[in-house]
Design a protein around this motif. Structure first.
Motif, short mmCIF file in Angstrom:
data_model
loop_
_atom_site.label_atom_id
_atom_site.label_comp_id
_atom_site.label_asym_id
_atom_site.label_seq_id
_atom_site.Cartn_x
_atom_site.Cartn_y
_atom_site.Cartn_z
N VAL A 33 -12.23 17.76 1.10
CA VAL A 33 -13.43 17.96 0.40
C VAL A 33 -13.14 18.32 -1.08
O VAL A 33 -13.68 17.92 -1.96
CB VAL A 33 -14.34 18.74 1.04
CG1 VAL A 33 -15.69 19.05 0.13
CG2 VAL A 33 -15.05 18.36 2.36
N ALA A 34 -12.03 19.28 -1.08
CA ALA A 34 -11.88 19.80 -2.40
C ALA A 34 -11.10 18.46 -3.26
O ALA A 34 -11.28 18.34 -4.46
CB ALA A 34 -10.80 20.92 -2.20
N ALA A 35 -10.08 17.65 -2.68
CA ALA A 35 -9.51 16.61 -3.34
C ALA A 35 -10.40 15.62 -3.77
O ALA A 35 -10.44 14.86 -4.74
CB ALA A 35 -8.39 16.18 -2.36
N GLU A 36 -11.41 15.08 -3.02
CA GLU A 36 -12.29 14.12 -2.93
C GLU A 36 -13.64 14.47 -3.66
O GLU A 36 -14.27 13.69 -4.38
CB GLU A 36 -12.69 13.35 -1.78
CG GLU A 36 -11.69 12.89 -0.87
CD GLU A 36 -11.05 11.81 -1.46
OE1 GLU A 36 -11.72 10.91 -2.13
OE2 GLU A 36 -9.68 11.60 -1.10
N GLY A 37 -13.87 15.89 -3.97
CA GLY A 37 -15.17 16.08 -4.62
C GLY A 37 -16.36 15.82 -3.76
O GLY A 37 -17.56 15.83 -4.45
N SER A 38 -16.35 15.62 -2.50
CA SER A 38 -17.69 15.03 -1.84
C SER A 38 -17.29 15.17 -0.40
O SER A 38 -16.12 14.75 0.10
CB SER A 38 -17.89 13.43 -1.98
OG SER A 38 -18.83 13.09 -1.06
N PHE A 39 -18.25 15.84 0.42
CA PHE A 39 -18.11 15.72 1.71
C PHE A 39 -18.14 14.34 2.58
O PHE A 39 -17.41 14.24 3.61
CB PHE A 39 -19.45 16.67 2.56
CG PHE A 39 -18.98 18.03 2.58
CD1 PHE A 39 -18.62 18.73 3.70
CD2 PHE A 39 -19.32 18.53 1.42
CE1 PHE A 39 -18.42 20.00 3.53
CE2 PHE A 39 -19.24 20.06 1.14
CZ PHE A 39 -18.94 20.82 2.41
N ALA A 40 -18.69 13.51 1.92
CA ALA A 40 -19.07 12.01 2.54
C ALA A 40 -17.39 11.39 2.46
O ALA A 40 -17.14 10.65 3.24
CB ALA A 40 -20.05 11.12 1.71
N ARG A 41 -17.02 11.34 1.03
CA ARG A 41 -15.81 10.80 0.86
C ARG A 41 -14.79 11.41 1.67
O ARG A 41 -13.75 10.87 1.99
CB ARG A 41 -15.48 10.83 -0.75
CG ARG A 41 -16.34 10.08 -1.57
CD ARG A 41 -15.96 9.55 -2.88
NE ARG A 41 -15.65 11.05 -3.59
CZ ARG A 41 -16.85 11.31 -4.49
NH1 ARG A 41 -17.74 10.48 -4.51
NH2 ARG A 41 -16.53 12.50 -5.27
N ARG A 71 -22.67 23.80 -3.10
CA ARG A 71 -23.45 22.33 -2.78
C ARG A 71 -24.75 22.47 -3.44
O ARG A 71 -25.82 23.26 -3.34
CB ARG A 71 -23.37 22.11 -1.06
CG ARG A 71 -22.14 22.55 -0.37
CD ARG A 71 -22.46 22.82 0.93
NE ARG A 71 -21.51 23.14 1.77
CZ ARG A 71 -20.78 24.27 2.25
NH1 ARG A 71 -21.55 25.29 1.69
NH2 ARG A 71 -19.76 24.25 2.93
N THR A 72 -24.93 21.15 -4.03
CA THR A 72 -26.17 20.62 -4.18
C THR A 72 -26.46 19.29 -3.91
O THR A 72 -25.60 18.84 -3.40
CB THR A 72 -26.15 20.70 -5.98
OG1 THR A 72 -25.39 19.70 -6.28
CG2 THR A 72 -25.71 22.14 -6.51
N THR A 73 -27.71 18.71 -4.35
CA THR A 73 -27.88 17.49 -3.69
C THR A 73 -27.20 16.51 -4.46
O THR A 73 -26.98 15.22 -3.60
CB THR A 73 -29.30 17.14 -3.71
OG1 THR A 73 -29.89 17.16 -5.34
CG2 THR A 73 -30.21 17.99 -2.76
#
Length: 333
Positions: A33-41, A71-73
């Motif tokens: 998550v830290a590397a991609e900047g997104s939970f989805a990615r 976390r925000t939307t």
């Protein structure tokens, strides 16, 4: 590092095992998550569902008692605690990734790394060692460590990748690939023949100056023959014995006596006329020279190319094609 739970009480061991499992999954998810900047990615990169990534991170945060992400939307960013944790985790994760990549390269990449080889003293010195220069020229990134030892190879304790041995090993876990025959020949120098003649039968050996070989175990090696279809072993009286097979050969070449020697060691001298062979009609069954290794599965590239190279190179040496000797000396198909 080995994690050993056996010394702890069962409830502590279970808690530690559970904690380790949760931490490991959580750290992997956190780094993604830290590397991609997104939970989805991060979920796409790890090949799991977004909810699985979120649960792993939440368990890790609960263990650490710290919030790692804001976390925000619209965005996901590291908290100060998350930045500190990432800095501390990242080098370790990079080392793990590097280790995995290096293991993959050992199997799939260009051949490289350390290769430890074991061989009997005579075969290693006369056959294996001279072929290594050509192998190194073809595969310069492979470092060779050759051990000459007449004792049976212990692949585990000696950390040996490949071993050359006379006859198959009894260990059922070892793969033994037959390279060439191993025939034992009774030989003498022309000077000895002129002075003393040659035995015409095994029973006449005691009347000749026999030279014996003392094995690494300290005993005199048997002379082996086949009479009337039956194996026969004997130790003839000798003038001298040596615990080095090359010294036995040198003594025979000087005309000091006769000895039973492996074909690979004497074939060139027989072709050149510096030695003559006798009792070929009583030659023992072929024991074979074998290339041995532990498994056909998951062989590193460096081991696979060495096996292929040496199989072809040893068979190309024409070690045993000597006219007038037993047809049992033909090379394997």
């Amino acid at each position: 590092m080995t994690l050993n739970f056996s010394d702890k009480p069962q409830h502590e061991a279970d808690a530690l095992a559970s904690s380790f499992t949760a931490s490991y999954a959580g750290v992997v998810a956190f780094i993604a998550v830290a590397a991609e900047g997104s939970f989805a990615r991060a979920a796409d990169r790890l090949g799991v569902g977004r909810s699985a990534v979120s649960r792993s991170v939440q368990k890790l945060e609960a263990q650490l008692e710290a919030r790692l992400f804001q976390r925000t939307t619209r965005s996901t960013s590291l908290t100060r605690e998350g930045e500190m944790f990432f800095r501390n985790c990242h080098p370790g994760v990079q080392r793990i990734v590097q280790a995995l990549e290096e293991m993959r390269e050992l199997r799939e990449g260009p051949p490289k790394g350390q290769l430890r080889i074991s061989a009997t003293v005579g075969f290693g010195r006369r056959v294996v060692a001279p072929l290594l220069a050509g192998f190194r020229a073809r595969y310069p990134e492979i470092a060779i460590d050759l051990l000459l030892d007449d004792r049976l190879t212990d692949f585990t304790s000696d950390r040996v990748d490949v071993a050359f041995r006379d006859g198959q090993l009894e260990d059922s876990q070892v793969i033994a690939k037959r390279l060439v025959p191993m025939q034992m020949l009774v030989c003498a120098a022309p000077a000895y023949v002129q002075a003393h003649g040659l035995p015409g039968h095994v029973d006449e050996l005691s009347a000749h100056g026999c030279i014996n070989y003392r094995t690494v175990a300290g005993r005199i090696a048997d002379w082996e023959f086949k009479l009337d279809g039956q194996k026969r072993k004997l130790v003839p009286p000798s003038r001298c014995s040596f615990n080095d097979i090359d010294l036995v050969l040198e003594s025979v070449l000087r005309g000091e006596g006769i000895a039973q020697l492996p074909g690979y060691l004497v074939c060139d001298y027989l072709r050149e006329g510096r030695l003559v062979a006798c009792l070929a009609q009583y030659a023992p069954d072929d024991r074979g020279h074998y290339l041995c290794y532990l498994s056909r599965q998951q062989l590193p590239t460096r081991v696979r190319v060495f096996i292929d190279y040496m199989t072809e190179a040893v068979r190309a040496l024409d070690l045993l094609h000597v006219s007038g000797l037993s047809p049992a000396l033909s090379l394997p198909g």
